[in-house]
Design an enzyme around this catalytic site. Structure first.
Site, PDB file in Angstrom:
ATOM      1  CE  LYS A  22      -1.614   1.852   4.021  1.00  0.00           C
ATOM      2  NZ  LYS A  22      -1.602   3.223   4.104  1.00  0.00           N
ATOM      3  CG  ASN A  23       2.414   2.580   3.516  1.00  0.00           C
ATOM      4  OD1 ASN A  23       1.271   2.935   3.242  1.00  0.00           O
ATOM      5  ND2 ASN A  23       2.773   2.383   4.636  1.00  0.00           N
ATOM      6  NE  ARG A  92       0.792  11.875   7.137  1.00  0.00           N
ATOM      7  CZ  ARG A  92       1.154  12.928   7.322  1.00  0.00           C
ATOM      8  NH1 ARG A  92       0.115  13.721   7.680  1.00  0.00           N
ATOM      9  NH2 ARG A  92       2.415  13.217   7.773  1.00  0.00           N
ATOM     10  CB  CYS A 116      -4.537   6.462   9.961  1.00  0.00           C
ATOM     11  SG  CYS A 116      -5.195   5.165   8.985  1.00  0.00           S
ATOM     12  NE  ARG A 121       0.445  10.112  10.089  1.00  0.00           N
ATOM     13  CZ  ARG A 121      -0.277   9.201   9.326  1.00  0.00           C
ATOM     14  NH1 ARG A 121      -1.449   8.836   9.406  1.00  0.00           N
ATOM     15  NH2 ARG A 121       0.566   8.619   8.233  1.00  0.00           N
ATOM     16  N   PRO A 122       2.345  16.214  11.178  1.00  0.00           N
ATOM     17  CG  PRO A 122       4.202  17.225  12.418  1.00  0.00           C
ATOM     18  CD  PRO A 122       2.946  16.137  12.314  1.00  0.00           C
ATOM     19  CG  ASP A 124       7.415  20.137  10.137  1.00  0.00           C
ATOM     20  OD1 ASP A 124       6.877  19.128  10.312  1.00  0.00           O
ATOM     21  OD2 ASP A 124       8.747  20.174  10.423  1.00  0.00           O
ATOM     22  CD  GLN A 125      11.556  18.240   8.745  1.00  0.00           C
ATOM     23  OE1 GLN A 125      12.697  18.417   8.160  1.00  0.00           O
ATOM     24  NE2 GLN A 125      11.130  19.237   9.775  1.00  0.00           N
ATOM     25  CG  ASP A 304       2.903   1.330   9.320  1.00  0.00           C
ATOM     26  OD1 ASP A 304       3.135   1.658   8.274  1.00  0.00           O
ATOM     27  OD2 ASP A 304       2.612   2.449  10.392  1.00  0.00           O
ATOM     28  NE  ARG A 396      -7.205   4.990   4.378  1.00  0.00           N
ATOM     29  CZ  ARG A 396      -6.213   5.394   4.932  1.00  0.00           C
ATOM     30  NH1 ARG A 396      -6.255   5.685   6.231  1.00  0.00           N
ATOM     31  NH2 ARG A 396      -5.136   6.004   4.339  1.00  0.00           N
TER      32      ARG A 396
HETATM   33  C1  EPZ Z   1       4.443   6.733   6.342  1.00  0.00           C
HETATM   34  O1  EPZ Z   1       3.820   7.704   6.903  1.00  0.00           O
HETATM   35  C2  EPZ Z   1       3.359   5.761   6.043  1.00  0.00           C
HETATM   36  N1  EPZ Z   1       2.317   6.078   5.177  1.00  0.00           N
HETATM   37  C3  EPZ Z   1       2.642   5.465   7.575  1.00  0.00           C
HETATM   38  O2  EPZ Z   1       1.748   4.336   7.400  1.00  0.00           O
HETATM   39  C4  EPZ Z   1       3.838   4.884   8.615  1.00  0.00           C
HETATM   40  O3  EPZ Z   1       3.320   4.975   9.951  1.00  0.00           O
HETATM   41  C5  EPZ Z   1       5.121   5.996   8.697  1.00  0.00           C
HETATM   42  O4  EPZ Z   1       5.359   6.350   7.293  1.00  0.00           O
HETATM   43  C6  EPZ Z   1       6.145   5.629   9.327  1.00  0.00           C
HETATM   44  O5  EPZ Z   1       6.742   4.653   8.857  1.00  0.00           O
HETATM   45  C7  EPZ Z   1       2.383   6.099   3.937  1.00  0.00           C
HETATM   46  O6  EPZ Z   1       3.501   5.634   3.742  1.00  0.00           O
HETATM   47  C8  EPZ Z   1       1.289   6.525   3.158  1.00  0.00           C
HETATM   48  P1  EPZ Z   1       6.659  10.121   8.234  1.00  0.00           P
HETATM   49  P2  EPZ Z   1       4.439   9.384   6.696  1.00  0.00           P
HETATM   50  O7  EPZ Z   1       6.648  11.250   7.507  1.00  0.00           O
HETATM   51  O8  EPZ Z   1       5.336   9.533   5.566  1.00  0.00           O
HETATM   52  C9  EPZ Z   1       6.637  13.243  11.763  1.00  0.00           C
HETATM   53  C10 EPZ Z   1       0.052   3.064   7.662  1.00  0.00           C
HETATM   54  O9  EPZ Z   1      -0.895   2.526   8.658  1.00  0.00           O
HETATM   55  N2  EPZ Z   1       6.764  13.919  10.647  1.00  0.00           N
HETATM   56  O10 EPZ Z   1       7.567   8.791   8.122  1.00  0.00           O
HETATM   57  O11 EPZ Z   1       3.344  10.418   7.171  1.00  0.00           O
HETATM   58  C11 EPZ Z   1       5.680  12.366  11.884  1.00  0.00           C
HETATM   59  O12 EPZ Z   1       4.623  13.067  12.694  1.00  0.00           O
HETATM   60  C12 EPZ Z   1       0.578   4.300   7.570  1.00  0.00           C
HETATM   61  O13 EPZ Z   1       0.427   2.440   6.511  1.00  0.00           O
HETATM   62  C13 EPZ Z   1       7.091  15.476  11.148  1.00  0.00           C
HETATM   63  O14 EPZ Z   1       7.028  15.972  12.201  1.00  0.00           O
HETATM   64  O15 EPZ Z   1       5.138   9.318   8.124  1.00  0.00           O
HETATM   65  C14 EPZ Z   1       5.913  11.121  12.492  1.00  0.00           C
HETATM   66  O16 EPZ Z   1       5.835  11.406  14.015  1.00  0.00           O
HETATM   67  C15 EPZ Z   1       0.223   5.042   9.216  1.00  0.00           C
HETATM   68  N3  EPZ Z   1       7.074  16.222  10.098  1.00  0.00           N
HETATM   69  C16 EPZ Z   1       7.475  10.949  12.106  1.00  0.00           C
HETATM   70  O17 EPZ Z   1       7.682  12.151  11.555  1.00  0.00           O
HETATM   71  C17 EPZ Z   1       6.942  15.996   8.752  1.00  0.00           C
HETATM   72  O18 EPZ Z   1       7.015  16.700   7.890  1.00  0.00           O
HETATM   73  C18 EPZ Z   1       7.505  10.018  11.005  1.00  0.00           C
HETATM   74  O19 EPZ Z   1       6.559  10.216   9.914  1.00  0.00           O
HETATM   75  C19 EPZ Z   1       6.719  14.650   8.423  1.00  0.00           C
HETATM   76  C20 EPZ Z   1       6.812  13.898   9.395  1.00  0.00           C
END
Ligand code: EPZ
Length: 417
Positions: A22-23, A92, A116, A121-122, A124-125, A304, A396
């Site tokens: 999915k991801n 998302r 979800c 889930r910001p 900013d990056q 996950d 989903r």
């Molecule tokens: C991806 O989400 C996955 N979703 C998530 O899977 C997964 O939990 C996550 O990566 C971590 O492995 C998809 O790929 C569609 P991150 P993503 O950016 O990219 C913080 C599922 O169940 N953060 O790696 O949104 C964030 O809040 C879903 O399949 C910032 O602060 O995750 C988190 O604490 C749920 N600022 C951490 O970083 C940003 O700009 C990791 O988030 C981006 C992220």
């Protein structure tokens, strides 16, 4: 909406085929926007997020067709149509439209993502990366607007490891002028999958899967054919389900290397695992040792999988502590598991899990992976039928769920709510 009914206490036995990730899929589909000609994706999972993305691309003028696990996308006649509302709010990963539209058209207006929301889930990056490449970004009336006359390569150091930001910056940078370097990049297999697709389209990306990724922008990208990697989270969920039901299951069509953290943790608990080239056999046991689990970025134990793992840990001797270092409060499954008798205490970003007798109950899934935890708890609960509502979340990310569980001997069915 339907609900899922589970008559627990039956060991799962047999073989389950894992579908595409999915991801990966939710990044590869928007990545096709960057191509001037037809992109063919194979091994697509049959999940609602994929169906939603198909509609989004069609709304933007792409011609998209779907046959079984194959999707053919022709983005030639696409326009950067503003998408303030509608489908973009249903998942998302609609944020991948930002990098793809910026890279292809130099502008985008997209409603803030949904999906979800177990905690804030910001993004900013993501914005930091686009601005470093020269994009103007504004957040107005619930939509993000991006514009850039010409994106230019930049050196971007991510403040934290982010899968989404790493992929989104890669998408935009593949068409920027000059070289972009992403430092502190995420190393998940899905990042490599997206880089493989982009390079097949003519991009020049090196280092995907390491903490430093180099992208040399090119003037245009062309279509290609790409097969999506297997879903390591779906695979891990079935591995954990096999152990939880004390069954004997072969999880097939996977990349065992992607499963190492889960396999190792299950072995530590006393589960017997047998690794083949493209599958892993899980033989559940009667007794499990309690273990501590740390959910980390890849190659650590996947966040996950922390919720389904929580359900298994209720069957282990002693006390287990599960800590999520990626999300600070991803425990919406705990109150629902407690309704089934689980003895779990949440302390900060940790769940303290004691051995518990699980009983059937009426419970509600509040996000995709919380739903997976409730399914595993329903499979464990002896006697009676567990009723799980909130199936829209589960659909989903887990395709053919009922068929797969029934194929493994699980007494599982859908019922009108
Ligand atoms: C991806 O989400 C996955 N979703 C998530 O899977 C997964 O939990 C996550 O990566 C971590 O492995 C998809 O790929 C569609 P991150 P993503 O950016 O990219 C913080 C599922 O169940 N953060 O790696 O949104 C964030 O809040 C879903 O399949 C910032 O602060 O995750 C988190 O604490 C749920 N600022 C951490 O970083 C940003 O700009 C990791 O988030 C981006 C992220």
């Amino acid at each position: 909406m339907d609900k899922l009914m589970i008559a627990g206490g039956k060991p799962l036995r047999g073989t389950v085929q894992i579908s595409g990730a999915k991801n990966s899929a939710v990044a590869l589909i928007p990545a096709a926007i960057l191509a001037e000609t037809e992109v063919v994706l194979d091994n697509l999972p049959n999940i609602t997020d994929v169906a939603i993305y198909m509609e989004i691309l069609q709304e933007m003028g792409a011609s998209v067709s779907r046959m079984n696990d194959q999707m053919v996308i022709n983005p030639a006649s696409m326009k950067s149509v503003p998408m303030p509302n509608g489908n973009v709010k249903k998942l998302r990963a609609s944020y991948y439209l930002w990098g793809a539209l910026l890279g292809r058209f130099g502008e985008a207006t997209v409603g803030l993502p949904g999906g979800c929301n177990f905690e804030p889930r910001p993004f900013d990056q993501h914005i930091k990366g686009f601005e470093a490449m020269g994009a103007k970004v504004s957040n107005e009336h619930g939509s993000i607007h991006f514009s850039a006359k010409q994106l230019t390569g930049a050196k971007i150091y991510l403040d934290l490891v982010s899968v989404g930001a790493t992929i989104n910056i890669m998408l935009a940078a593949s068409r920027a002028k000059g070289v972009t370097i992403i430092e502190n990049a995420a190393k998940e297999p899905e990042i490599i999958d997206v880089a493989t697709l982009l390079n097949a389209m003519g991009a020049k990306i090196k280092g995907a899967g390491t903490e430093t990724i180099r992208i040399e922008g090119v003037d245009s990208l062309h279509g290609c054919r790409h097969s999506i990697i297997p879903d390591r989270i779906q695979a891990g969920t079935y591995m954990i389900a096999a152990a939880a039901s004390r069954g004997d299951v072969i999880v097939d069509n996977i990349i065992p290397k992607h499963m190492e953290a889960v396999t190792a943790k299950l072995q530590e608990m006393g589960v017997h695992t047998y690794e083949m080239d493209e599958s892993i056999r899980i033989a559940g046991q009667q007794e499990y040792a309690g273990v501590d689990v740390k959910a980390l970025v890849y190659p650590g134990f996947a966040t996950d999988l922390q919720s389904p793992m929580t359900s298994l840990l209720t069957q282990a001797k002693g006390v287990s502590i599960l800590t999520d270092y990626v999300y600070s409060s991803r425990f919406s499954h705990v109150p629902e598991l407690s309704r089934m008798g689980a003895k779990i205490k949440v302390e900060g970003r940790s769940a303290v899990i004691e051995r518990s007798i699980l009983c059937h109950a009426k419970v509600k899934a509040t996000d995709l992976r919380a739903g997976a935890a409730l399914i595993l708890a329903g499979l464990i609960a002896q006697g009676g039928v567990t009723e799980i509502s909130g199936l829209e979340y589960i659909d989903r990310g887990y395709d053919n769920l009922v068929e797969n569980l029934r194929g493994l001997g699980g007494e599982v069915w859908r019922q009108e709510e």
